[in-house]
Design an enzyme around this catalytic site. Structure first.
Site, PDB file in Angstrom:
ATOM      1  N   ASP A   1     -30.839  14.607 -34.026  1.00 54.58           N
ATOM      2  CA  ASP A   1     -30.998  14.615 -35.643  1.00 54.58           C
ATOM      3  C   ASP A   1     -32.708  14.892 -35.998  1.00 54.58           C
ATOM      4  OD1 ASP A   1     -32.298  11.992 -34.687  1.00 54.58           O
ATOM      5  OD2 ASP A   1     -31.761  11.382 -36.471  1.00 54.58           O
TER       6      ASP A   1
ATOM      7  N   SER B   1     -30.152   7.122 -30.624  1.00 55.34           N
ATOM      8  CA  SER B   1     -31.317   8.068 -30.567  1.00 55.34           C
ATOM      9  C   SER B   1     -32.304   8.656 -29.713  1.00 55.34           C
ATOM     10  CB  SER B   1     -31.808   7.625 -32.545  1.00 55.34           C
ATOM     11  OG  SER B   1     -32.853   8.498 -32.593  1.00 55.34           O
TER      12      SER B   1
ATOM     13  N   ASP C   1     -33.934  15.745 -29.767  1.00 59.66           N
ATOM     14  CA  ASP C   1     -34.257  13.795 -29.395  1.00 59.66           C
ATOM     15  C   ASP C   1     -33.251  13.836 -28.985  1.00 59.66           C
ATOM     16  OD1 ASP C   1     -32.762  13.359 -31.801  1.00 59.66           O
ATOM     17  OD2 ASP C   1     -33.529  11.332 -31.642  1.00 59.66           O
TER      18      ASP C   1
ATOM     19  N   ASP D   1     -30.153  12.281 -30.050  1.00 59.68           N
ATOM     20  CA  ASP D   1     -28.541  12.831 -31.074  1.00 59.68           C
ATOM     21  C   ASP D   1     -28.567  13.582 -31.691  1.00 59.68           C
ATOM     22  OD1 ASP D   1     -30.431  11.395 -31.790  1.00 59.68           O
ATOM     23  OD2 ASP D   1     -29.234  10.466 -33.421  1.00 59.68           O
TER      24      ASP D   1
HETATM   25 MG    MG Z   1     -32.598   9.902 -33.314  1.00 57.36          MG
END
Ligand code: MG
Length: 448
Positions: A245, A104, A241, A243
């Site tokens: 999400d 993440s 961020d 990744d």
């Molecule tokens: Mg994330």
């Protein structure tokens, strides 16, 4: 040993060696396949596998594919893709779940495994323990691994179908898209361009070393984006961020829009001037602004513990879900926190009025954070003291993760850190002084 934390397994290469990742992936495959079988799905379980841009991604991919094969699952490798894309593909391809190789927003030396089941629900620490019980168990055959290269395009098309692209094309908002060298590069840029935005990429090359900025889109980390919005006269800035999400915005004046205000805006945009059908779900760490906006849209707020799994698990019958760090769940698309759907809704909203004007409808609060050092036993005692105080004084409070005490226009949460030797006190009020006073008061109550 518990490997699963609040949202999956994370660690450096030394903490999470590929051999361990393989064993965890094997057990996860068995767990997800059992879940699919219980729901009556026939045949070999399919598991989506995606990875972010991190340098160790390819190495972990080999480990995860080997583990899934041993578990007897068929892996569908969608390549480097964002977390919301991987989660969307679970639904789209009728898979038993997905494993996302990502850490993440953590620094580059970290990587990790996040798992999501066939219903789109992220695997919690509690379900992680169930998975760990399966470690060492063999599967019922050898699974195959195949590639699927169209995931980002499929996901983007699904988002496009849920916004008014015609309106966006006409207005053509100028957006600076700070991908932070993460997986947003693969979907955000083509999606926003396809929707008709004038897109200026920032940190738009995928690079697992995150050379442009640290992966977490905090105000301090997106200074370059803020400056670029101001100097270019753009309508807005967006930063994801690593990744994809989580997402934050910058308004046309260069003001940073923090995660829970992004969520409050999303609620307004979804309600589109009417009433929401269903509750608004959020974590106990989210600003009162979310409750204020939800009320205006005719919705009740339900609080969950912090972290994506708790949020997903609390979504039944909800109109929307979201967390304080800028992850918003749009159930019409799936149960994933989707930073690209949120960005597309921003593009649509900009056709109506500037972002700063939208923000006038989201009350602003001030907050203060304190921390009290405590060992495991001390943490429990401190939180218990606050709970007893709230009960004794009949204060409105939420007990799902620490204790959150709600007042008319302020609130305070006292909560044990999951990873560090602290109890955190977080207070929010209409002024800095009031928040400070509230935080100090509850620090005292916790200490006894
Ligand atoms: Mg994330």
């Amino acid at each position: 040993m518990a490997y699963f934390g609040t949202n999956g397994v994370r660690g450096t290469f030394e903490e999470l060696p590929p051999g361990l990742a393989q064993r965890i992936a094997q057990a996860t495959g068995l767990y997800l396949a059992e879940g699919a079988a219980r729901q009556g799905k026939k045949g070999t379980a399919k598991i989506i596998v995606a990875r972010d841009c991190r340098l160790t991604g390819e190495t972990y991919l080999a480990a995860v594919l080997a583990g899934l094969s041993k578990a007897g699952c068929d892996a569908i490798d969608i390549g480097i893709a964002s977390s919301p894309t991987a989660e969307y593909m679970v639904k789209r391809l009728g898979a038993a779940g997905c494993i996302i190789i990502s850490a993440s927003h953590n620094p580059p030396q970290y990587n990790g495994l996040k798992a999501v089941d066939g219903n789109g629900i992220a695997i919690s620490a509690a379900r992680g323990l169930e998975i760990e019980k399966l470690m060492g168990r063999a599967g019922n055959g050898t699974g195959r691994a195949t590639r699927y290269d169209n995931a980002a395009a499929d996901h983007a098309a699904a988002i496009k179908a849920l916004v008014d692209a015609g309106k966006i094309r006409k207005r053509r908002p100028k957006i600076i898209a700070d991908c932070g060298n993460g997986t947003a590069v693969f979907i955000a840029l083509p999606l926003l361009r396809d929707l008709g935005c004038d897109v200026v990429p920032l940190n738009g090359q995928p690079d697992g070393r995150f050379p442009g900025r640290p992966s977490e889109p905090t105000e301090a980390n997106v200074k370059e984006l803020i400056a670029a919005v101001k100097s270019s006269g753009a309508d807005a800035g967006i930063a994801w961020d690593g990744d994809g999400d989580r997402v934050i915005f910058v308004d046309e004046k260069g003001n940073y829009v923090i995660g829970d205000r992004v969520y409050a805006l999303s609620i307004l945009w979804k309600a589109a001037g009417g009433k929401l059908k269903g509750d608004v779900v959020t974590t106990v760490a989210t600003s009162r602004a979310v409750e204020d906006v939800a009320k205006k849209c005719g919705a009740k707020v339900r609080y969950t513990a912090i972290g994506a799994p708790a949020l997903c698990e609390g979504m039944e019958g909800a109109a929307m879900g979201g967390e304080e760090v800028g992850g918003v769940i749009w159930p019409e698309l799936g149960m994933a926190k989707d930073g690209f759907m949120t960005a597309a809704k921003l593009a649509e909203a900009l056709c109506e009025k500037p972002l700063s004007a939208w923000l006038k409808d989201v009350p602003a609060y001030c907050n203060v954070k304190l921390k009290i050092g405590a060992d495991a036993k001390g943490k429990k005692e401190l939180v218990a003291r606050v709970r007893a105080y709230a009960e004794k004084n009949r204060l409105a409070h939420v007990n799902v993760d620490g204790v959150r005490v709600n007042f008319r226009d302020s609130w305070v949460i006292v909560r044990a850190s999951g990873t560090e030797p602290y109890v955190r006190v977080f207070a929010e009020a209409t002024t800095e002084a009031k928040a400070q006073k509230l935080a100090k008061e509850y620090e005292k109550i916790a200490k006894g």
